[in-house]
Design an enzyme around this catalytic site. Structure first.
Site, PDB file in Angstrom:
ATOM      1  N   PRO A 146      -6.364  12.053   8.293  1.00 23.75           N
ATOM      2  CA  PRO A 146      -5.215  11.164   8.485  1.00 23.75           C
ATOM      3  C   PRO A 146      -5.605   9.902   9.263  1.00 23.75           C
ATOM      4  O   PRO A 146      -6.762   9.728   9.644  1.00 23.75           O
ATOM      5  CB  PRO A 146      -4.244  12.021   9.287  1.00 23.75           C
ATOM      6  CG  PRO A 146      -5.135  12.863  10.142  1.00 23.75           C
ATOM      7  CD  PRO A 146      -6.391  13.101   9.344  1.00 23.75           C
ATOM      8  N   TRP A 147      -4.585   9.063   9.530  1.00 23.26           N
ATOM      9  CA  TRP A 147      -4.868   7.751  10.113  1.00 23.26           C
ATOM     10  C   TRP A 147      -4.785   7.737  11.630  1.00 23.26           C
ATOM     11  O   TRP A 147      -5.068   6.721  12.246  1.00 23.26           O
ATOM     12  CB  TRP A 147      -3.909   6.689   9.552  1.00 23.26           C
ATOM     13  CG  TRP A 147      -2.475   7.145   9.451  1.00 23.26           C
ATOM     14  CD1 TRP A 147      -1.837   7.534   8.305  1.00 23.26           C
ATOM     15  CD2 TRP A 147      -1.530   7.294  10.505  1.00 23.26           C
ATOM     16  NE1 TRP A 147      -0.559   7.930   8.584  1.00 23.26           N
ATOM     17  CE2 TRP A 147      -0.338   7.781   9.929  1.00 23.26           C
ATOM     18  CE3 TRP A 147      -1.556   7.066  11.877  1.00 23.26           C
ATOM     19  CZ2 TRP A 147       0.803   8.042  10.678  1.00 23.26           C
ATOM     20  CZ3 TRP A 147      -0.426   7.329  12.625  1.00 23.26           C
ATOM     21  CH2 TRP A 147       0.734   7.811  12.026  1.00 23.26           C
ATOM     22  N   LYS A 171     -12.783  11.678   2.548  1.00 26.58           N
ATOM     23  CA  LYS A 171     -11.761  10.724   2.078  1.00 26.58           C
ATOM     24  C   LYS A 171     -10.894  10.374   3.280  1.00 26.58           C
ATOM     25  O   LYS A 171      -9.990  11.111   3.649  1.00 26.58           O
ATOM     26  CB  LYS A 171     -10.921  11.390   0.977  1.00 26.58           C
ATOM     27  CG  LYS A 171     -10.328  10.437  -0.040  1.00 26.58           C
ATOM     28  CD  LYS A 171      -9.404   9.365   0.523  1.00 26.58           C
ATOM     29  CE  LYS A 171      -8.013   9.871   0.815  1.00 26.58           C
ATOM     30  NZ  LYS A 171      -7.174   8.833   1.499  1.00 26.58           N
ATOM     31  N   PRO A 172     -11.177   9.225   3.931  1.00 29.05           N
ATOM     32  CA  PRO A 172     -10.347   8.845   5.080  1.00 29.05           C
ATOM     33  C   PRO A 172      -8.984   8.319   4.616  1.00 29.05           C
ATOM     34  O   PRO A 172      -8.771   8.096   3.424  1.00 29.05           O
ATOM     35  CB  PRO A 172     -11.164   7.725   5.732  1.00 29.05           C
ATOM     36  CG  PRO A 172     -12.032   7.172   4.651  1.00 29.05           C
ATOM     37  CD  PRO A 172     -12.229   8.248   3.625  1.00 29.05           C
ATOM     38  N   ALA A 173      -8.074   8.147   5.561  1.00 26.87           N
ATOM     39  CA  ALA A 173      -6.739   7.631   5.220  1.00 26.87           C
ATOM     40  C   ALA A 173      -6.856   6.170   4.788  1.00 26.87           C
ATOM     41  O   ALA A 173      -7.663   5.407   5.325  1.00 26.87           O
ATOM     42  CB  ALA A 173      -5.816   7.761   6.424  1.00 26.87           C
ATOM     43  N   THR A 226       2.520  18.273   6.664  1.00 31.46           N
ATOM     44  CA  THR A 226       2.766  19.590   6.082  1.00 31.46           C
ATOM     45  C   THR A 226       3.032  19.463   4.572  1.00 31.46           C
ATOM     46  O   THR A 226       2.561  20.293   3.785  1.00 31.46           O
ATOM     47  CB  THR A 226       3.959  20.245   6.809  1.00 31.46           C
ATOM     48  OG1 THR A 226       3.604  20.347   8.204  1.00 31.46           O
ATOM     49  CG2 THR A 226       4.265  21.631   6.276  1.00 31.46           C
ATOM     50  N   GLU A 227       3.752  18.412   4.171  1.00 29.21           N
ATOM     51  CA  GLU A 227       4.094  18.249   2.754  1.00 29.21           C
ATOM     52  C   GLU A 227       2.823  18.066   1.917  1.00 29.21           C
ATOM     53  O   GLU A 227       2.632  18.724   0.896  1.00 29.21           O
ATOM     54  CB  GLU A 227       4.997  17.016   2.535  1.00 29.21           C
ATOM     55  CG  GLU A 227       6.331  17.035   3.257  1.00 29.21           C
ATOM     56  CD  GLU A 227       6.202  16.901   4.776  1.00 29.21           C
ATOM     57  OE1 GLU A 227       5.350  16.114   5.234  1.00 29.21           O
ATOM     58  OE2 GLU A 227       6.931  17.598   5.504  1.00 29.21           O
ATOM     59  N   GLU A 246      -4.771  21.516   8.894  1.00 31.24           N
ATOM     60  CA  GLU A 246      -4.382  21.095  10.247  1.00 31.24           C
ATOM     61  C   GLU A 246      -3.186  20.159  10.075  1.00 31.24           C
ATOM     62  O   GLU A 246      -3.357  18.999   9.695  1.00 31.24           O
ATOM     63  CB  GLU A 246      -5.541  20.346  10.921  1.00 31.24           C
ATOM     64  CG  GLU A 246      -6.790  21.179  11.141  1.00 31.24           C
ATOM     65  CD  GLU A 246      -6.674  22.102  12.347  1.00 31.24           C
ATOM     66  OE1 GLU A 246      -5.588  22.181  12.965  1.00 31.24           O
ATOM     67  OE2 GLU A 246      -7.674  22.754  12.667  1.00 31.24           O
ATOM     68  N   CYS A 280      -0.697  14.865  16.447  1.00 29.37           N
ATOM     69  CA  CYS A 280      -0.115  16.092  15.878  1.00 29.37           C
ATOM     70  C   CYS A 280       0.290  17.049  16.985  1.00 29.37           C
ATOM     71  O   CYS A 280       1.298  17.731  16.897  1.00 29.37           O
ATOM     72  CB  CYS A 280      -1.102  16.753  14.948  1.00 29.37           C
ATOM     73  SG  CYS A 280      -2.686  17.056  15.733  1.00 29.37           S
ATOM     74  N   GLN A 326       5.869   3.727   9.213  1.00 30.95           N
ATOM     75  CA  GLN A 326       5.953   4.570  10.397  1.00 30.95           C
ATOM     76  C   GLN A 326       6.965   3.985  11.391  1.00 30.95           C
ATOM     77  O   GLN A 326       7.754   4.711  11.997  1.00 30.95           O
ATOM     78  CB  GLN A 326       4.547   4.668  11.012  1.00 30.95           C
ATOM     79  CG  GLN A 326       4.380   5.711  12.070  1.00 30.95           C
ATOM     80  CD  GLN A 326       4.605   7.113  11.560  1.00 30.95           C
ATOM     81  OE1 GLN A 326       4.579   7.369  10.354  1.00 30.95           O
ATOM     82  NE2 GLN A 326       4.869   8.024  12.476  1.00 30.95           N
ATOM     83  N   GLU A 379       9.200  16.438  13.196  1.00 31.94           N
ATOM     84  CA  GLU A 379       8.122  15.683  13.830  1.00 31.94           C
ATOM     85  C   GLU A 379       8.425  14.187  13.664  1.00 31.94           C
ATOM     86  O   GLU A 379       8.427  13.673  12.545  1.00 31.94           O
ATOM     87  CB  GLU A 379       6.797  16.037  13.140  1.00 31.94           C
ATOM     88  CG  GLU A 379       5.604  15.410  13.812  1.00 31.94           C
ATOM     89  CD  GLU A 379       4.303  15.726  13.078  1.00 31.94           C
ATOM     90  OE1 GLU A 379       4.258  15.605  11.843  1.00 31.94           O
ATOM     91  OE2 GLU A 379       3.317  16.081  13.756  1.00 31.94           O
TER      92      GLU A 379
END
Ligand code: NAD
Length: 477
Positions: A146-147, A171-173, A226-227, A246, A280, A326, A379
């Site tokens: 994730p980022w 594979k980065p964000a 989670t999705e 994670e 997180c 965001q 969250e």
């Protein structure tokens, strides 16, 4: 403006298309990354298999460990440059990005020294047999990141996978790929054989989906929502491939009146302000014993009012959040709190000199939030702390466990018996008593229960997740 390339099989390859990289502090485009998809993922997985069949696969564990240690040294040599990239790309205050860079180097060091210390066993069996177990790499492992903490999360999963002898495809964000690209260049400089480390940048639904569904992958380590984690697990399941997930959290900080309240308040505020709440394992709910509630929320409010928000390079308490989506998401939750009449106990301050166009939100403390309210359940992933009253230990445990998540819990009390009773009953992968390290140290196994995921990263335990156990039974009479 620079357009970055993929790193596949030891070569830098232009992308067929590209994506903008936006600076969260001012909303301006600062670079472009290659937009990879199934073709690049195919090439990267093939390069990983070629490495396993070639120079990388022939290295013994000690030699692999030395390469990881060399990479740790290079990360430390270039720490200021890496921290600057991470800070600009994610919007992190530079001081926080420096800490992330140090943690990244430490992951490569920790797993570099661990590479040749993973032993199998011999097992008592029938007369005339010797049976042993050996740990073997999964093969080519996929790493979807994730980022919010790119350097740290790449460090923890890629270093452990390499230590066990896997070849990796990272594979980065799409929002924050710059530090991953810099790390790939350092891996090349460290002397990793071509194909041991591969990097494909691009969108989650293109490059990420192709990686998690690829039949040539032996394991997927996914960190994110989670999705999307459920999509990744479903895609990997079609190839019967194991995954580590994670995922998100809504971690409780439980505070009793007998605690060291000054340390508790300072740690709780720092934990939610860090990385603008985009952590997180942030303690995003504070459960406060009734008798303490007025005094403790007043202390938290005073500290929230003192939080200063600014551009990443201003290095204040809180930077911008990562992107406009965001920012809008957090604002929606704050609007909901106002609509439902929840008391806004305090807000931090955005400096008057922040660049226009950046994605800034005010850190906010919200009081008397009903445990079942959306703000206490979902969250938010922003600098928003919700305060909840609890009558006693039993109610604290019930409310702590009453969300879909179970990542981390903090317990603040001088009564060690109470702390340990709660620690055993709270649903989470980590518990901190009278301290709280969002995510915990490099040495501490970390991961979730419930919708926060499964599998463990960090610590020695993570190494077993990146390997598969083979039993060899020998009949010798
Ligand atoms: P996200 O799920 O949107 O994206 C994570 C990664 O998955 C990105 O690289 C993205 O490109 C990729 N992706 C998106 N769609 C995909 C698909 N269909 N198939 C495969 N890959 C896909 O998450 P995010 O918004 O980047 O990160 C925030 C979330 O990550 C939060 O929920 C946070 O709690 C969680 N997180 C968890 C941990 C942990 O260790 N438990 C650490 C950091 C962040």
């Amino acid at each position: 403006m620079e357009t970055h390339r993929h790193y596949i099989g030891g070569a830098w390859r232009d992308g067929a298309a590209s994506l903008p990289v936006i600076n969260p502090s001012d909303g301006q485009e600062m670079a472009r990354i290659a937009r990879g998809g199934p073709a690049e993922i195919d090439a990267a997985v093939a390069a990983g298999h070629a490495a396993l069949a070639g120079a990388w696969g022939r290295l013994d564990a000690t030699a692999r460990g030395r390469l990881l240690l060399r990479l740790a040294d290079l990360i430390r040599r270039d720490a200021e440059r890496l921290a600057g990239l991470e800070s600009e790309d994610v919007g992190k205050p530079i001081g926080q990005a420096r800490a992330d860079t140090a943690a990244c180097a430490r992951y490569f060091e920790y797993y570099g020294t661990a590479a040749d210390k993973v032993h199998g066993e011999t097992i008592p069996y029938q007369d005339g047999y010797t049976v042993m177990t050996v740990w073997e790499p999964h093969g080519v492992t996929g790493h979807i990141v994730p980022w919010n903490y790119p350097l740290q999360i790449i460090g923890r999963s890629v270093a452990a996978a390499l230590a066990m002898g896997n070849a990796v495809v990272l594979k980065p964000a799409e929002d924050t790929s710059l530090s991953a690209l810099a790390l790939a260049a350092l891996a090349e400089e460290a002397g990793f054989p071509p194909g041991a480390v591969n990097l494909v940048t691009g969108l989650g639904e293109e490059a990420g989906a192709a990686l998690s569904a690829h039949p040539g992958i032996g394991h997927v380590s996914f960190t994110g929502s989670t999705e999307v984690g459920a999509l990744v697990q479903a895609a990997a399941a079609r190839n019967a491939v194991p995954v580590t997930l994670e995922l998100g959290g809504k971690s409780p900080q439980i505070v009793f009146a007998d605690a060291d309240l000054d340390t508790a308040a300072a740690t709780i505020v720092r934990g939610i302000a860090q990385n603008a709440g985009q952590t997180c394992s942030a303690g995003s709910r504070v459960l406060i014993e009734d008798s303490l509630y007025p005094r403790f929320t007043e202390d938290l409010a005073r500290r929230f009012r003192a939080l200063r928000v600014g551009a990443a390079d201003q290095d204040l308490d809180v930077g911008p959040v990562v992107n406009a989506t965001q920012q809008a998401r957090i604002t929606r939750y704050l609007d909901l709190a106002r609509r439902d009449g929840l008391p806004i106990l305090a807000e931090g301050q955005i400096g008057t000199n922040v660049p226009t166009g950046g994605f800034y939100v005010r850190p906010t403390l919200i009081g008397d939030v009903p445990p079942e309210h959306v703000l206490a359940q979902e969250e938010i992933f922003g600098p928003v702390l919700v305060a909840i009253r609890v009558r006693d230990e039993a109610e604290a445990i019930r409310i702590a466990n009453a969300t879909p998540y179970g990542l981390v819990a903090g317990i603040w009390t001088a009564d060690i018996g109470r702390a340990l009773r709660i620690a055993r009953k709270v649903a989470s992968g980590q518990v901190f008593i009278n301290n709280y390290g969002a995510g915990g140290g490099i040495e501490l196994p970390f991961g979730g229960t419930k919708r926060s995921g499964h599998g463990r990263e960090k610590g020695f335990a993570a190494l077993y997740g990146f390997a598969s156990l083979k039993t060899i039974a020998i009949r010798h009479g």
